[in-house]
Design an enzyme around this catalytic site. Structure first.
Site, short mmCIF file in Angstrom:
data_model
loop_
_atom_site.label_atom_id
_atom_site.label_comp_id
_atom_site.label_asym_id
_atom_site.label_seq_id
_atom_site.Cartn_x
_atom_site.Cartn_y
_atom_site.Cartn_z
N HIS A 1 -8.77 -8.19 1.10
CA HIS A 1 -7.78 -7.35 1.29
C HIS A 1 -6.02 -7.39 2.26
CE1 HIS A 1 -10.41 -3.42 0.35
NE2 HIS A 1 -11.50 -5.21 -0.51
N GLU A 2 -5.55 -6.88 2.19
CA GLU A 2 -3.70 -6.61 2.68
C GLU A 2 -3.84 -8.60 2.00
OE1 GLU A 2 -6.35 -4.39 4.61
OE2 GLU A 2 -6.41 -6.15 5.31
N PRO B 1 4.10 -6.09 -9.66
CA PRO B 1 4.36 -5.80 -11.22
C PRO B 1 5.33 -5.04 -10.98
CG PRO B 1 1.94 -6.92 -11.20
CD PRO B 1 2.45 -6.60 -9.91
N GLU C 1 0.70 -0.98 0.32
CA GLU C 1 -0.02 -0.04 -0.17
C GLU C 1 0.93 1.33 0.31
OE1 GLU C 1 -2.38 -0.66 3.18
OE2 GLU C 1 -3.28 -2.05 2.68
N HIS D 1 -17.43 -10.11 6.82
CA HIS D 1 -16.15 -9.67 6.49
C HIS D 1 -15.07 -10.21 7.36
CE1 HIS D 1 -13.15 -6.37 7.98
NE2 HIS D 1 -13.49 -6.40 7.00
N GLU E 1 -7.29 -6.73 -3.27
CA GLU E 1 -6.97 -4.92 -3.10
C GLU E 1 -5.39 -5.06 -3.38
OE1 GLU E 1 -7.24 -1.43 0.57
OE2 GLU E 1 -6.12 -3.97 1.03
N GLU F 1 -9.40 3.92 0.29
CA GLU F 1 -9.62 3.99 2.01
C GLU F 1 -8.21 5.53 2.46
OE1 GLU F 1 -6.93 0.78 3.72
OE2 GLU F 1 -8.82 0.10 3.01
N GLU G 1 -11.81 -10.03 8.74
CA GLU G 1 -10.37 -9.68 9.22
C GLU G 1 -10.25 -10.26 10.46
OE1 GLU G 1 -7.48 -7.98 9.75
OE2 GLU G 1 -8.85 -6.44 8.61
#
Length: 679
Positions: A454-455, A188, A171, A373, A473, A479, A375
């Site tokens: 995500h992550e 990439p 990120e 979700h 993500e 975000e 997490e």
């Protein structure tokens, strides 16, 4: 000196040693890849239309407890392949896989290298190479200490990159610099020179460590595998194959973006028909309000994931035709420092103010599905101990899509061993690659659940083999426009299509209409115009797209909101019409099994006027172009909400002007007219 005999190139060295290098050409004779050995060390070279692209580059793996092998070439097997296959969902429905393959046998002098193959697949737009250690006996354990694969571009290149092994995983904002200034980079990795673009990545990453790249000389990149906590790069049992090391090669950035080579280097679908649960679509949800600090993930008076609030989003989704509602913060464990205490998460126990049975029943009555979700906060053992039960519970209540998350500083992902010891792992080492595969397998096996990660460990085209892995993500998404310091600059979204998105779909979460959110500092809020946010739905591909803003903000702009409601997330064809990395991009996509086309154009901080040919439209048909564009005085800094909606009739023979303000964009629906006209 070199003598070329067919596809075998005999190399004569000054010392009098003669070695043979075997070559393969792509189907259209665009690329030529040669594999050989000199002084006992394997190498490869690549040329395009007779021009060197990659100079002689090293190949091979080094195993723990073994010296670097000396190898010689053995027999060569060649084959050709030309077939089409259909994605169950994707940016292009039917994909052609046209390549020539060369399998070069290698004989080495160490225990693990006695017999292995270097496999090359040559496409006109690039190539993949991998190592096949078929000679290692079944169940013999080996450990890899290093990978020697190099990439040595011929000529001077600028790199689009960010540094690997940083705290926030992938990120980070991209920067452009001479290749010689690169240190360690994620893939990439895109390289640009006058008239030629390269993108280095990998395909079919299964039970291996993610490959990063490190600069070992001003013109030399070497594979750098993300290690286990003890320094070993990869542990496997024989026999095994490595992921493909891939290089896309194009004269235009659009040629990189429009390649499907990454998918072609993965195995076919192993899950069968996934249409009942891996469904493309658009969703809304309880998410952005937490990033704006208007509600909380944890319990308390501002808790966002309540039954009442979820029903409000369900009503909004049903009214406007959205298929899903994401709910974050529904399960216990969010209270306190949840990133530090991931082991506290329950994936079945709800907070008292969230009734899963009531909410899902209400959603079903409205024709809407809940998106779950999970997490994990990087507490892998805790999640794996509960995920099967969690998926069973979600499936029972009709939840067939789950967004997973791994918010934990890179290098601190928790791995527990049977003796109770805890080890810190990198977010994309072999341990996490194995974990993500277990999640996908568990989700598909009995409960028929699709995953949005995500992550994540980066995408390598595995969505072909496991089409329940729908999106990821893996970059700075929307975000960061709520709390980033700074937020994403306008150039970010015109870099992503030629870097991160070459790996696969990205859940960027576009569609913010309240651009400023009451903030005056441009670096503290969304840096785009509203028209730019619309165009993101076309430019950034994902089968799952979120309308990320709050419902009340869409209700203030119902005319502009119509484009988000109309735009599909599943496509028949996709084409990059014009682009310059970091400056602008224009993408057109045709809806799957439909007549309409959609176009998205984005620019960086500079205003931009372009003209695009509409030759992608069906000849002889008329289309109503429904155009959502920046007003003449639109500017992401001073006037981000200035937009115009206009309509005009166009045909495939027309050209269409596109005018974008700073940080702006254009979004167009080409609605087919004369529906009864013959095709």
């Amino acid at each position: 000196m070199k003598f070329v005999i067919g596809l075998t190139c005999v190399l004569v060295f000054q010392a009098g040693l003669v070695e043979a290098a075997e070559c393969v050409e792509s189907p259209g004779n665009v690329l030529r890849i040669c594999v050989g050995a000199a002084g006992g060390q394997p190498f490869y070279e690549v040329s395009r239309r007779g021009r060197p692209v990659l100079e002689r580059s090293a190949l091979g793996l080094t195993f723990v407890g073994e010296a670097q092998a000396n190898v010689t070439l053995g027999k060569v097997k060649r084959s050709a392949h030309d077939a089409t296959w259909e994605q169950p969902w994707g940016e292009q429905r039917v994909i052609r896989d046209h390549h020539n393959e060369m399998r070069v046998a290698m004989r080495g002098n160490t225990r693990s290298s006695k017999s292995f193959d270097i496999v090359v697949r040559a496409f006109d737009e690039g190539f993949g190479l991998r190592y096949d250690y078929h000679g290692i006996p079944s169940n013999q354990e080996v450990a890899i200490s290093d990978e020697r694969t190099q990439f040595r571009p011929a000529g001077k290149y600028q790199a689009w990159w960010f540094e690997a092994y940083q705290k926030e995983r992938d990120e980070y904002l991209y920067r452009r610099s001479p290749l010689a200034e690169l240190t360690k980079a994620e893939t990439p990795l895109t390289l640009e020179s006058p008239g030629l673009f390269l993108a280095i990545h990998e395909a079919a990453l299964v039970d291996f460590a993610s490959m990063t790249l490190r600069l070992t000389a001003p013109d030399t990149l070497q594979a750098d595998l993300m290690p286990w906590s003890d320094g070993v790069k990869v542990r496997r049992t024989g026999p095994f194959q490595t992921p493909w090391r891939t290089v896309l090669i194009s004269e235009t950035p659009g040629g990189l973006a429009d390649s499907r080579m990454e998918l072609n280097l993965n195995e076919p679908n192993q899950l069968g028909d996934v249409s009942a649960y891996a469904r493309p679509g658009k969703y809304v949800g309880i998410w952005w309000e937490m990033h704006l600090n208007r509600s909380t993930w944890g319990s308390g008076p501002q808790h966002g994931a309540t039954t009442a609030n979820t029903k409000r989003y369900i009503d909004f989704a049903a009214k406007h035709g959205f298929s899903g509602v994401l709910v974050e913060g529904w399960n216990t464990g969010w209270d306190g420092d949840w990133i530090a205490n991931g082991a506290s998460f329950s994936f079945t126990q709800t907070y008292p103010d969230f009734d899963l049975a009531e909410v899902t029943a209400y959603a079903r009555s409205k024709g809407v599905s809940l998106i779950g979700h999970n997490e994990t906060a990087g507490a892998i053992a805790n999640y794996e101990s509960q995920m099967a039960a969690g998926f069973e519970q979600y499936a029972k209540y009709g939840v067939h899509t789950v967004k997973t998350g791994y918010v934990k500083p890179n290098g601190t992902i928790q791995r527990l061993t049977p003796d109770g010891a805890s080890h810190n792992e990198w977010f994309a080492g072999q341990y996490l690659v194995q974990h993500h595969q277990r999640v996908a397998d568990t989700a598909a096996k009995n409960t028929k659940i699709a995953i949005d990660v995500h992550e994540p460990v980066k995408d390598t085209g595995l969505r072909r083999t496991y089409p329940n892995i729908m999106s990821r993500e893996g970059a700075r998404g929307q975000e960061f426009n709520a709390w980033g310091d700074p937020t994403n600059p306008p150039e970010h979204v015109v870099i992503l299509p030629f870097t991160r998105l070459l790996a696969g779909p990205m859940d960027f979460t576009p569609g913010i209409f309240d651009i400023t959110a009451g903030k005056k500092d441009i670096h503290k809020r969304v840096q785009s115009t509203l028209a730019n946010q619309l165009a993101l739905y076309v430019v950034i591909y994902s089968p799952l797209h979120m309308a990320a803003d709050l419902p009340e903000n869409y209700e203030k702009h119902p005319e502009a909101f119509q484009f988000i409601k109309d735009v599909p997330t599943d496509w028949e064809h996709s084409r990059t019409l014009d682009a310059r990395i970091g400056d602008y991009i224009v993408v057109a996509r045709q809806e799957r099994n439909g007549e309409d086309w959609y176009l998205g154009a984005l620019t960086d901080e500079q205003p931009r006027s372009l003209s695009v040919a509409l030759d992608f439209l069906q000849p002889g048909r008329s289309y109503q172009a429904q155009i959502y564009r920046d007003e003449t005085d639109a500017d992401y800094r001073t006037n981000p909400l200035a937009y115009v909606i206009e309509k005009r009739t166009v045909r495939a023979t027309d050209r269409l002007p596109l005018a974008m303000g700073p940080g702006g964009g254009v979004a167009i629906r080409f609605k087919a007219l004369d529906q009864d006209a013959p095709r």
